[in-house]
Write an enzyme that holds these catalytic residues in place. Structure first.
Site, PDB file in Angstrom:
ATOM      1  N   GLN A  31     -17.017  39.588 -70.585  1.00 47.36           N
ATOM      2  CA  GLN A  31     -17.654  39.870 -71.875  1.00 47.36           C
ATOM      3  C   GLN A  31     -19.161  40.042 -71.723  1.00 47.36           C
ATOM      4  OE1 GLN A  31     -16.537  36.633 -74.458  1.00 47.36           O
ATOM      5  NE2 GLN A  31     -17.275  35.065 -73.077  1.00 47.36           N
ATOM      6  N   HIS A  53     -14.411  35.876 -69.893  1.00 45.00           N
ATOM      7  CA  HIS A  53     -13.630  35.454 -71.050  1.00 45.00           C
ATOM      8  C   HIS A  53     -12.338  34.799 -70.586  1.00 45.00           C
ATOM      9  CE1 HIS A  53     -11.630  36.613 -75.176  1.00 45.00           C
ATOM     10  NE2 HIS A  53     -11.396  35.364 -74.829  1.00 45.00           N
ATOM     11  N   HIS A 117      -8.965  25.691 -73.488  1.00 46.13           N
ATOM     12  CA  HIS A 117      -8.263  26.693 -74.301  1.00 46.13           C
ATOM     13  C   HIS A 117      -7.677  27.790 -73.425  1.00 46.13           C
ATOM     14  CE1 HIS A 117      -7.500  29.733 -77.378  1.00 46.13           C
ATOM     15  NE2 HIS A 117      -8.191  30.574 -76.620  1.00 46.13           N
ATOM     16  N   GLU A 118      -8.491  28.320 -72.515  1.00 49.69           N
ATOM     17  CA  GLU A 118      -8.000  29.398 -71.654  1.00 49.69           C
ATOM     18  C   GLU A 118      -6.892  28.906 -70.724  1.00 49.69           C
ATOM     19  OE1 GLU A 118      -8.799  32.804 -71.501  1.00 49.69           O
ATOM     20  OE2 GLU A 118      -9.603  32.273 -73.473  1.00 49.69           O
ATOM     21  N   HIS A 122      -3.376  30.663 -71.052  1.00 52.49           N
ATOM     22  CA  HIS A 122      -3.091  31.620 -69.976  1.00 52.49           C
ATOM     23  C   HIS A 122      -2.807  30.971 -68.618  1.00 52.49           C
ATOM     24  CE1 HIS A 122      -4.375  34.853 -72.657  1.00 52.49           C
ATOM     25  NE2 HIS A 122      -5.473  34.158 -72.920  1.00 52.49           N
TER      26      HIS A 122
END
Length: 237
Positions: A31, A53, A117-118, A122
């Protein structure tokens, strides 16, 4: 050494091809902070280089993200994944690099919360479900190896570029097409993210064309996209 790593990754990719385990590929999303950071949204100073990101497993068939791990509805691995709340200790040896290359740009989210979170969304369904250190290291290594616009004619400026100019510049440098993701500020389309795609391997290093050309606010080769300069002076890549 780098050549040996590349050869090993190519062999790993071929092994996956032979075994039929190529249901997903990896997408590295980088990003551009001046496009992400609206007024008062981000802390200071705003980074003057692309930041990470995420590194996302994407289905080959439709370029959609592999859903997050769920022991009932999406048990994507036979091992028990590391819980998001337990990743910080394994990440301590690389935390300085993560703070530099994978920061949370938004003031309301800490770096650690962003990484968790990532990982939850993922990493737990990647090839490293119980090895967060290796997953995050793979993303760091790709980011330091593949700087998509360094050395090209595409530089941050006030005048917009055609979307195809940005894609072709990256294709000319890296040999594969990226995905371009845009945002919109006051009806002006801005380059927000450059996403590079890689064949599935441990670690992923072999580039492939991204199946999606444009996403979010950009959709066409002729879109006029602003690549905004940082407000703090000379830009770094």
């Amino acid at each position: 050494m780098q050549r040996h790593l590349l050869v090993a990754a190519v062999l790993a990719t071929l092994s996956l091809l032979v075994s039929g385990q190529t249901d997903f590929f990896y997408k590295l999303s980088l990003q551009w902070p001046p496009s992400v950071c609206g007024p008062s949204q981000c802390g200071s100073p705003i980074p003057r280089t692309f930041t990470i990101h995420g590194l996302w497993p994407q289905f080959v068939t439709n370029d959609r993200p592999v859903p997050p791990y769920n022991p009932t509805t999406n048990k994507c691995t036979n091992v028990t994944p590391t819980a998001p709340g337990q990743i910080l200790v394994p990440l301590q040896p690389i935390q300085d690099q993560l703070n530099e290359l994978w920061p949370s740009l938004l003031k309301q989210t800490t770096n650690v919360a962003f990484w968790r979170h990532e990982w939850e969304k993922h990493g737990m369904c990647s090839d490293y479900p119980d090895k967060p250190h290796d997953y995050f290291t793979a993303a760091l290594d790709l980011t330091t190896t593949y700087n998509p616009l360094e050395g090209t004619e595409v530089k941050p400026r006030q005048d917009p570029y055609k979307a195809i100019e940005i894609r072709e510049a990256i294709k000319a440098k890296l040999g594969k097409y990226p995905e371009i993701s845009c945002g919109k500020v006051s009806n002006t389309i801005q380059l927000k993210e450059i996403r590079l795609c890689f064949e599935r391997a441990k670690p992923p290093v072999v580039l492939r064309d991204c199946p999606t050309k444009y996403s979010n606010q950009c959709s066409d080769d002729d879109n006029q996209e602003k690549f905004p300069p940082a407000t703090s002076g000379v830009l770094e890549f």
